[in-house]
Design an enzyme around this catalytic site. Structure first.
Site, PDB file in Angstrom:
ATOM      1  N   CYS A 185     -17.621  13.161 -16.876  1.00 63.01           N
ATOM      2  CA  CYS A 185     -16.225  13.586 -16.989  1.00 63.01           C
ATOM      3  C   CYS A 185     -15.322  12.569 -17.691  1.00 63.01           C
ATOM      4  O   CYS A 185     -14.195  12.892 -18.046  1.00 63.01           O
ATOM      5  CB  CYS A 185     -15.688  13.911 -15.597  1.00 63.01           C
ATOM      6  SG  CYS A 185     -16.729  15.116 -14.734  1.00 63.01           S
ATOM      7  N   HIS A 199      -8.946  15.082 -16.840  1.00 61.38           N
ATOM      8  CA  HIS A 199     -10.157  15.858 -16.597  1.00 61.38           C
ATOM      9  C   HIS A 199      -9.856  16.939 -15.572  1.00 61.38           C
ATOM     10  O   HIS A 199      -9.312  16.668 -14.497  1.00 61.38           O
ATOM     11  CB  HIS A 199     -11.268  14.936 -16.093  1.00 61.38           C
ATOM     12  CG  HIS A 199     -12.397  15.664 -15.451  1.00 61.38           C
ATOM     13  ND1 HIS A 199     -13.092  16.662 -16.090  1.00 61.38           N
ATOM     14  CD2 HIS A 199     -12.951  15.540 -14.206  1.00 61.38           C
ATOM     15  CE1 HIS A 199     -14.030  17.119 -15.271  1.00 61.38           C
ATOM     16  NE2 HIS A 199     -13.967  16.461 -14.128  1.00 61.38           N
ATOM     17  N   ASN A 211     -14.819  23.597 -14.000  1.00 59.94           N
ATOM     18  CA  ASN A 211     -15.059  22.200 -14.366  1.00 59.94           C
ATOM     19  C   ASN A 211     -16.231  22.153 -15.333  1.00 59.94           C
ATOM     20  O   ASN A 211     -17.383  22.314 -14.947  1.00 59.94           O
ATOM     21  CB  ASN A 211     -15.367  21.395 -13.094  1.00 59.94           C
ATOM     22  CG  ASN A 211     -15.603  19.919 -13.374  1.00 59.94           C
ATOM     23  OD1 ASN A 211     -15.921  19.526 -14.490  1.00 59.94           O
ATOM     24  ND2 ASN A 211     -15.477  19.097 -12.352  1.00 59.94           N
TER      25      ASN A 211
END
Length: 336
Positions: free
Chosen positions: A112, A259, A289
């Site tokens: 990430c 993120h 995500n």
């Protein structure tokens, strides 16, 4: 000479999994509460024979509809879903895209925080005179690592790829970045088996964790509470350091784009930073995500749908598996 983001494209696989789809598999779980708190309503999943490289190729082809690929002289390929142990997937992508054989190309394994690391590396290559036109690719298929009985991770993670062109520019659009690493936390987010230390175990035992989730050590494991504690305590003061490094006050930042882990985590960080919701972008309802691709997807959507000025200052931040985090200041223009 400086560097700037010239264009971004992204690609989702065709297979879409909604919360309604998951609720049919997990009837004892209330996905309406999940959607309200975590902010995800759907995610896209690669087919069995579809790899992260396939997604990356499609994101790049979208980009080449408006970008001249012959100008690319470097490929940075961020993934934790490589095609092979060796060779570097970036080399295969060079061939698939028919890029010049004079390009440099390599993979880097980050999750990430990958996009912010990639921007900083692209800036360094350009400002040192080693490149003028860098293709930064992020792509992951975490779905292939997740146990089908792991409700939490299946609900959170989606597959995607992004392609970004960073080019040399007289007017600098990528400013200073900071980084952080805490390898003691490596086991908080991990696929334990499949590397050189622990091979895939065909007799792996199913384990229970969290609230009824199941995984084996061949699968992705995430200690959600520990990851939340890490991000909510480490990232906000780190962002203050990044602002100081760039000699910028929060009031001068047009948008904070972090993120897109989950909406609850982002809300907590926003509150600890004392930033208004209007200046803190959340964009994960459709897609979830997507690991290293969440920031470029959010940047693209913000630039095309929300940015009213010609350009604005944006603080970008990535954080997660490693444990790893990084953040910096960029300038974003309309219609990237």
């Amino acid at each position: 000479m400086g560097a700037r983001i010239q264009a971004i494209e992204y690609y989702f696989p065709e297979k879409k999994i909604t919360n309604q789809d998951l609720s049919e598999e997990f009837p004892d779980y209330d996905f309406s509460k999940f959607e309200f708190k975590i902010g995800i309503s759907s995610r896209y999943i690669a087919e069995t024979n579809e790899t992260a490289l396939d997604l990356a190729e499609k994101a790049c082809l979208k980009l080449f509809q408006r970008i001249d690929k012959s100008e690319i002289d470097y490929v940075l390929y961020c993934t934790q879903s490589p095609e092979y142990i060796m060779p570097s997937t970036a080399c295969i992508l060079q061939d698939r895209l028919a890029l010049n054989k004079t390009v440099g190309a390599f993979d880097f394994n980050l999750g990430c925080s990958g996009y912010t690391y990639g921007l900083s590396m692209a800036k360094a290559f350009i400002e040192s005179g080693q490149a003028n036109y860098v293709l930064l690719v992020t792509t992951d298929t975490y779905s292939k690592y997740i146990n089908r009985k792991d409700r939490s991770n299946r609900a959170i993670f989606g597959d995607a790829a992004s392609a970004t062109i960073i080019s040399s520019s007289e007017e600098n659009g990528i400013h200073k970045f900071k980084f952080g690493t805490d390898g003691k936390g490596y086991s908080k987010l991990i696929v334990k088996n499949g590397g050189t230390k622990f091979p895939v175990d065909n007799q792996a035992v199913e384990r229970l964790y969290g609230r009824g989730n199941i995984y084996t050590e061949n699968n992705l494991y995430m200690n959600g509470p520990e990851i939340f504690r890490f991000t909510s305590t480490v990232v906000p003061p780190f962002i203050e350091e990044v602002l100081t490094l760039n000699e910028l006050r929060k009031e001068e930042v047009g948008q904070f784009i972090f993120h897109q882990a989950n909406a609850h985590m982002l809300k907590v960080m926003r509150e600890r930073l004392a930033v208004s919701s209007q200046k803190f972008y959340i964009n994960l309802r459709d897609g979830g995500n997507t690991v290293s691709s969440t920031i470029p997807i959010a940047l693209k959507n913000y630039s095309n749908e929300n940015l009213t000025e010609e350009k604005t200052a944006v603080v970008v931040a990535g954080f997660g598996v490693g444990l790893s985090w990084s953040a910096g200041l960029i300038e974003v223009t309309k219609n990237l």
